[in-house]
Design a protein around this motif. Structure first.
Motif, short mmCIF file in Angstrom:
data_model
loop_
_atom_site.label_atom_id
_atom_site.label_comp_id
_atom_site.label_asym_id
_atom_site.label_seq_id
_atom_site.Cartn_x
_atom_site.Cartn_y
_atom_site.Cartn_z
N PRO A 1 3.76 16.93 -57.99
CA PRO A 1 4.45 17.82 -57.05
C PRO A 1 3.58 18.36 -55.92
O PRO A 1 4.12 18.76 -54.89
N GLN A 2 2.27 18.38 -56.07
CA GLN A 2 1.40 18.87 -55.01
C GLN A 2 1.54 17.96 -53.78
O GLN A 2 1.49 16.73 -53.91
N LEU A 3 1.74 18.57 -52.61
CA LEU A 3 1.89 17.78 -51.40
C LEU A 3 0.67 16.88 -51.21
O LEU A 3 -0.47 17.33 -51.21
N HIS A 4 0.94 15.58 -51.08
CA HIS A 4 -0.10 14.60 -50.80
C HIS A 4 0.55 13.43 -50.06
O HIS A 4 1.70 13.10 -50.29
N ILE A 5 -0.22 12.84 -49.18
CA ILE A 5 0.30 11.74 -48.36
C ILE A 5 -0.56 10.50 -48.60
O ILE A 5 -1.78 10.53 -48.40
N HIS A 6 0.11 9.45 -49.04
CA HIS A 6 -0.56 8.17 -49.28
C HIS A 6 -0.72 7.44 -47.95
O HIS A 6 0.20 7.40 -47.14
N HIS A 7 -1.88 6.83 -47.75
CA HIS A 7 -2.17 5.98 -46.59
C HIS A 7 -2.72 4.69 -47.19
O HIS A 7 -3.86 4.66 -47.67
N ILE A 8 -1.91 3.63 -47.17
CA ILE A 8 -2.26 2.40 -47.88
C ILE A 8 -2.27 1.22 -46.91
O ILE A 8 -1.25 0.93 -46.27
N ALA A 9 -3.39 0.53 -46.83
CA ALA A 9 -3.48 -0.70 -46.05
C ALA A 9 -2.85 -1.82 -46.87
O ALA A 9 -3.24 -2.05 -48.01
N ARG A 10 -1.87 -2.49 -46.26
CA ARG A 10 -1.16 -3.56 -46.96
C ARG A 10 -1.38 -4.89 -46.26
O ARG A 10 -1.48 -4.96 -45.04
N TYR A 11 -1.43 -5.92 -47.10
CA TYR A 11 -1.63 -7.29 -46.62
C TYR A 11 -0.55 -8.17 -47.23
O TYR A 11 -0.15 -7.95 -48.39
N ASN A 12 -0.12 -9.19 -46.51
CA ASN A 12 0.90 -10.06 -47.08
C ASN A 12 0.34 -10.90 -48.23
O ASN A 12 1.09 -11.58 -48.91
N SER A 13 -0.95 -10.78 -48.50
CA SER A 13 -1.56 -11.46 -49.64
C SER A 13 -1.85 -10.51 -50.81
O SER A 13 -2.37 -10.95 -51.84
N ASP A 14 -1.51 -9.21 -50.69
CA ASP A 14 -1.84 -8.29 -51.78
C ASP A 14 -0.87 -8.49 -52.96
O ASP A 14 0.20 -9.06 -52.80
N PRO A 15 -1.26 -8.04 -54.16
CA PRO A 15 -0.49 -8.33 -55.37
C PRO A 15 0.94 -7.78 -55.37
O PRO A 15 1.79 -8.31 -56.09
N ALA A 16 1.22 -6.77 -54.60
CA ALA A 16 2.56 -6.16 -54.62
C ALA A 16 3.42 -6.57 -53.43
O ALA A 16 4.61 -6.24 -53.40
N TRP A 17 2.85 -7.22 -52.44
CA TRP A 17 3.57 -7.51 -51.20
C TRP A 17 4.86 -8.27 -51.47
O TRP A 17 4.86 -9.19 -52.26
N PRO A 18 5.95 -7.90 -50.84
CA PRO A 18 6.19 -6.85 -49.86
C PRO A 18 6.70 -5.56 -50.50
O PRO A 18 7.14 -4.66 -49.82
N LYS A 19 6.65 -5.48 -51.81
CA LYS A 19 7.18 -4.32 -52.53
C LYS A 19 6.20 -3.15 -52.47
O LYS A 19 5.03 -3.32 -52.12
N PRO A 20 6.65 -1.95 -52.87
CA PRO A 20 5.73 -0.81 -52.96
C PRO A 20 4.64 -1.09 -53.99
O PRO A 20 4.84 -1.87 -54.92
N VAL A 21 3.50 -0.46 -53.85
CA VAL A 21 2.36 -0.70 -54.73
C VAL A 21 2.51 -0.06 -56.11
O VAL A 21 1.86 -0.49 -57.05
N TRP A 22 3.37 0.93 -56.22
CA TRP A 22 3.45 1.69 -57.46
C TRP A 22 4.00 0.86 -58.61
O TRP A 22 5.11 0.33 -58.55
#
Length: 141
Positions: free
Chosen positions: A91-112
């Motif tokens: 719940p603590q306010l935090h902002i994710h900043h994630i560099a994404r690549y079309n070769s990453d394991p989750a692409w194109p879905k969210p990383v979570w």
């Protein structure tokens, strides 16, 4: 501008490494080497939404987010930059900043929750956190 009694949420403390403190925010590195993934946390207790911040704090938050985002783009050259404040689990306010690549394991879905985290080794973690700390401080001067 920040609360000296600030407490980082235990989940963020467990999942991340501290990079540096900016005028308003603490910058963290998520311990998952599959993605350059940084988290911005305003150093204010009891804040769960951006609208909980006053206008000056909001302006500083977005300024720091922009500087971090530009640095990630310049340093990591991602195909896409994901910037999001969800807070469903923490719940603590935090902002994710994630560099994404079309070769990453989750692409194109969210990383979570898609692929198990691959933790940084000690040398990688130290090198990346020190580099980002230096570059962030240079850009904010």
């Amino acid at each position: 501008m920040h609360n000296t009694d600030f407490q980082l949420h235990p989940q963020l403390a467990a999942d991340c490494f501290e990079v540096c403190d900016l005028p308003l925010s603490k910058i963290l590195l998520m311990n998952d080497s599959q993605y350059p993934w940084f988290i911005q946390v305003p150093r204010l207790n009891g804040v769960s939404e951006v609208i909980d911040l006053n206008e000056c704090q909001q302006n500083q938050l977005w300024y720091e987010s922009r500087v971090l985002s530009e640095l990630i783009r310049d340093e990591f050259n991602p195909h896409k930059l994901n910037v999001a404040a969800l807070g469903n689990m923490v719940p603590q306010l935090h902002i994710h900043h994630i560099a994404r690549y079309n070769s990453d394991p989750a692409w194109p879905k969210p990383v979570w929750g898609l692929a198990p985290a691959k933790t940084y080794d000690k040398v990688e973690k130290q090198s990346l956190t020190q580099r980002m700390q230096t570059l962030l401080k240079e850009r904010l001067c």
